[in-house]
Enzyme design. Structure first.
Site, PDB file in Angstrom:
ATOM      1  N   SER A  81       0.819  -1.208   0.000  1.00 51.84           N
ATOM      2  CA  SER A  81       0.000   0.000   0.000  1.00 51.84           C
ATOM      3  C   SER A  81       0.856   1.263   0.000  1.00 51.84           C
ATOM      4  O   SER A  81       0.361   2.350  -0.228  1.00 51.84           O
ATOM      5  CB  SER A  81      -0.910   0.001   1.223  1.00 51.84           C
ATOM      6  OG  SER A  81      -0.121  -0.046   2.387  1.00 51.84           O
ATOM      7  N   LYS A  94       0.824   7.795   5.924  1.00 51.54           N
ATOM      8  CA  LYS A  94       0.489   8.741   4.872  1.00 51.54           C
ATOM      9  C   LYS A  94       1.154  10.074   5.114  1.00 51.54           C
ATOM     10  O   LYS A  94       1.691  10.344   6.179  1.00 51.54           O
ATOM     11  CB  LYS A  94      -1.047   8.932   4.821  1.00 51.54           C
ATOM     12  CG  LYS A  94      -1.791   7.679   4.384  1.00 51.54           C
ATOM     13  CD  LYS A  94      -3.147   8.026   3.786  1.00 51.54           C
ATOM     14  CE  LYS A  94      -3.843   6.773   3.272  1.00 51.54           C
ATOM     15  NZ  LYS A  94      -3.253   6.294   2.011  1.00 51.54           N
TER      16      LYS A  94
END
Lengths: 207, 207
Positions: free
Chosen positions: A122, A159
């Site tokens: 991811s 993130k």
DNA sequence: CATTATACCGTACAAATGTACGGTATAATT
DNA sequence: AATTATACCGTACATTTGTACGGTATAATG
């Protein structure tokens, strides 16, 4: 490597490693004693005897701070990997992981940071891949565009962090992913730390 | 950084750096004195005073081996990045980049491993990108499928190593690139070392 | 010519450091 | 019941370590 060290011996060894990483040199007996609240250096001395007997350290007699780490490859400093991030899943923290990896000294990490193993792809848009080790510092206030490890509704994410006046935005490198918006009053959200480095060992095959 | 250190002060500073790199910790006054043949630690003390006054070191009073290197970047050991690899180009080794201080450090890099900065995206298929630092060990015999830094016809490559009975093959991660085949008797070819790790700092923005 | 920086020496001392010896207490093993 | 490993304590001591004070000699600087 199986550890036949006792809990206390393990703690002392970890402290020595920690000191070596942050201060650049191993501690003295007095420093260890003081850290663990011992009233005598002798106690430390005896623990070191035990640890040395078990082969984890080697001591240069009479030399101050003469503790060598045996497990340490000459230029690599061991540091425990304490958990795993697989984006979307809960943040896995290994129970009592003495699963140390040999981190190169160049990646000299502050004592207050920890290592997480990356699982899943991811993060591939950030050039971080399965098996990579990310170095996370929980004591840094994230600046905009820095990578952070965060827990949102019990799921872990890694993130880019952007703070707006009324909310926090978490961006993905991959524009196909939606921006996560965390309103200021949202409670089930926590920044775990700032990603300060990535390390990937090439010793075993990658591809 | 201009050096207004005297020759002897410079030598002493170099010795301290050397000790830090090889032993992992700075020397004591006695160790310095003995190395330079001084009969008194006081002499060393006075030199250190001078060096500290000029801002090259900082000392923690009363603490054994309490010499800190001021020039040392916080997260990096004095081990410098000695060059650049940009696949296809010659291997660039920085001449004596960071002035007199860094030079001795460079010269004294334990033969064991050194660092190269990656330039260009020719390695992106191996997940190695511009700005990444690869750790290269010249004293390892490469095993099949390991990444090696090699110089072929004066151009540097970083590729996977495969040894066949009669030749050496260098594979790229990207199947679009042809396999480089080096015949056994080819002379203009040299393995520089095995890539044992990749390190990427995330402190500054990446994207 | 006086001053300052450099480069050494010796003596001295308090605190830190590694280590030795001896002792107590608990838990596990034989 | 005896032994061994672990986990602490205290006292003691020779070195090591950092540092202070004072001195000598040379070269450079104002």
């Amino acid at each position: 490597m199986a550890t036949n060290l006792t809990t206390i011996q393990k703690l002392i060894l970890e402290f020595i490693i920690d000191k070596k990483v942050t201060d650049g040199m191993p501690p003295t007996l007095a420093e260890i004693a003081s850290h663990f609240g011992y009233k005598t250096r002798t106690t430390v001395q005896q623990h070191l005897d035990a640890i040395e007997k078990k082969g984890f350290i080697k001591r240069n007699p009479k030399l101050s701070r003469g503790i060598e780490l045996t497990l340490e490859d000459k230029y690599f400093t061991p540091k425990p990997v304490i958990g795993e991030v697989a984006a979307g899943n809960p943040l896995t923290i290994y129970p009592d992981a003495i699963d140390t990896i040999a981190l190169p000294t160049i990646a000299r990490i502050p004592a207050d940071s920890f290592l997480l193993k990356v699982k899943g792809d991811s993060l591939k848009d950030a050039y971080i891949f399965t098996g990579d080790i990310i170095i996370v510092n929980p004591n840094i206030t994230p600046k905009n565009s820095q990578f952070v490890v965060a827990v949102l509704d019990d799921a872990a994410v890694v993130k880019r962090f952007y703070k707006k006046s009324d909310r926090i935005e978490l961006h993905s490198e991959n524009p196909e992913f939606d921006v996560i918006i965390v309103e200021k009053n949202y409670t089930n959200f926590k920044i775990v730390g700032v990603v300060v480095g990535v390390y990937r060992s090439m010793e075993k095959k990658v591809g």
